[in-house]
Design an enzyme around this catalytic site. Structure first.
Site: not given
Ligand code: BES
Ligand code: MN
Ligand code: ZN
Length: 497
Positions: A277, A351
């Site tokens: 990230k 997921r």
């Molecule tokens: N935990 C995150 C989702 C999230 C992001 C929650 C920001 C709250 C604030 C999750 O694991 C994630 O990183 N999801 C990605 C999925 C994508 C790579 C398909 C996302 O939402 O960017």
């Molecule tokens: Mn994630």
């Protein structure tokens, strides 16, 4: 802080403060009117002079009111008569608490109960205590100040309503303990709250509630034997190994012995893994275990409420880190269900953990499975921070969750799971890919999960936007513990309101 349900002769009570109301029409509430008469019109004179109007949230603190024994009277604006809402109570309690949190104010009599929302004392008490508790938590934790106020008595004029008010008080305190437990757990830093820590907290519940709760913890070796390869892959890059806690709550006098399963995403830190990230706000990914914390809190409340249900809470603890052992984009994982998944992004890890847990819980032959997860940033884009995303394969379950949501103001909104979305998680090397294309990220994530939930009634709550607040007063909201508790109360038929 202690709460009491009582009936008072207001003008004669020795207390630090009595809270009464004034409407927008400048009319006084029943209790305010009562005090006004005893004080020979002292209060109405101030109102008529314009010292306070009935605007919601307005306050006027009065000292030494003639013929009144209480040291103070707090007059609060209550808005339009018969238009008393959740928001109004929250605002009134917030402003009142600010004024009343003085060292010399220890006990207050809250005499707005005659305004009860929907003419229902049960909900009036529930909403008021919920609002007070939220404010107390904020003052304690964020402002790092003590609360001096140590007891609040609700003045109930109609004695016939006592029993209902007492039930509401009992429910409120149990649910608040659940909400507060969830908040405290999810506010912990990720160097303390790792997957092992999470499982130890779960284990502690079996000590505190030994008559109703037993806990087992599944470690990596057991996961390997179970074939939970997607879950394991996510945890592989971290030296903090994954633990999955199974919290089994067995209620007394259960009418329906069918099991309700609650699954919480428990990423104690989500760095994104190899698909790392951006560093801005990455610290907030300690909250990626808020789903697990909400399941933990809901089981605390269930035990406190003595619900006549059988509930299994699963905390899916894991940490997603980059490292020499990390899983990678391009990997193909063999999930517990036998279906394979192509990893296109290691940041879509929730997921992967959940799909194996969803398969694992089939062994309980559950009637209902609800997973709670900070699953997608896309859900924040779609619904923002007020509303949790709801997905489900069962209409009755949707109705019941929506009902509990309306009752508690813990807002949810359903998003669709149309068949069309399945093509967006297509992979030419596995059964599915772990990221969707063509937008609708919250839906494609839910669609992915739905491939593993065909054997039971299932709902998925995406709490990515609602689980915590950012900024100066950052912290967990404890959502959706109130929603889940109310859902459980409703189906256990404890409330008929
Ligand atoms: N935990 C995150 C989702 C999230 C992001 C929650 C920001 C709250 C604030 C999750 O694991 C994630 O990183 N999801 C990605 C999925 C994508 C790579 C398909 C996302 O939402 O960017
Ligand atoms: Mn994630
Ligand atoms: Zn995540």
């Amino acid at each position: 802080m202690k709460f009491f349900i009582q009936s008072f002769l207001l003008h004669k009570e020795q207390t630090d403060c009595i809270i009464v109301g004034v409407f927008k029409s400048c009319k006084l509430t029943i209790s305010a009117n009562n005090l006004d008469k005893h004080s020979n019109g002292y209060i109405s004179e101030l109102v008529n002079k314009g010292d306070i109007d009935g605007e919601i949230g307005r306050t006027l603190l009065l000292y030494n009111v003639p013929n009144i024994t209480s040291k103070r009277i707090l007059l609060v604006g209550c808005g339009k008569k018969n238009d008393f809402t959740f928001l109004a109570i929250t605002k009134i309690m917030k402003n009142s608490m600010k004024i009343l949190n003085k060292i010399s104010i220890k006990h207050i009599i809250f005499s707005l109960t005659e305004l009860d929302t929907y003419n229902n004392i049960y909900w009036f008490i529930r909403q008021t205590i919920s609002a007070i508790k939220k404010q107390v938590f904020k003052i304690n934790i964020f402002l790092k100040k003590d609360i001096y106020l140590n007891s609040i008595s609700f003045n109930i004029i109609d004695k016939k309503l006592f029993l209902l008010a007492e039930i509401a008080l009992k429910h409120s305190l149990a649910i608040d303990l659940g909400v507060t437990s969830a908040k405290k757990l999810s506010n912990l830093p990720p160097n303390i709250c790792n997957p092992l820590y999470l499982s130890l907290q779960a284990t502690k519940l079996s000590k505190k509630y030994k008559d109703n709760i037993s806990v087992t913890s599944i470690d990596i070796n057991q996961m390997k034997n179970l074939g939970m390869n997607a879950y394991l892959a996510v945890g592989n890059g971290s030296k903090n190994k994954p633990y999955m806690s199974i919290i089994k709550y067995t209620g007394k006098n259960t009418i329906n012995t069918k099991v309700i399963v609650l699954i919480g995403k428990g990423l104690t830190f989500d760095s994104g893994g190899i698909s790392i990230k951006p560093s801005k706000n990455m610290h907030e990914m300690k909250y990626d275990m808020c789903g697990a914390a909400s399941v933990y809190g809901t089981l605390v409340a269930a035990a406190e409420l003595n619900l006549p249900l059988n509930i299994i809470g699963v905390l899916a603890g894991c940490e997603n880190m980059p490292g020499g052992n990390s899983f990678r984009p391009g990997d193909v994982l063999n999930t517990m269900s036998g279906k394979t998944v192509e990893v296109l992004n290691t940041d879509a890890e929730g997921r992967l953990v959940l799909c194996d847990v969803l398969s694992y819980v089939e062994r309980f032959s559950p009637n209902i499975v609800i997973d709670i997860a900070t699953l997608t940033g896309a859900c924040v884009t779609a619904l923002g921070h007020y509303v949790t995303g709801l997905f489900s394969n069962n209409e009755d379950l949707v109705k019941n969750l929506e009902k509990a949501s309306q009752q508690t103001n813990d807002k949810i909104w359903r998003l669709p799971l149309f068949k069309e979305y399945e093509q967006d998680i297509y992979s030419n090397v596995a059964d599915f890919s772990n990221v969707g294309k063509n937008g609708a990220g919250a839906i494609t994530a839910a669609c992915f999960l739905s491939q593993f939930t065909k054997k039971y009634n299932w709902a998925h709550l995406d709490i990515a936007g609602t689980a915590w607040e950012s900024g100066r007063n950052k912290g967990s909201t404890g959502r959706p513990v109130e929603l889940l508790c109310q859902f459980l109360l409703n189906i256990s038929n404890c409330t008929k309101y």
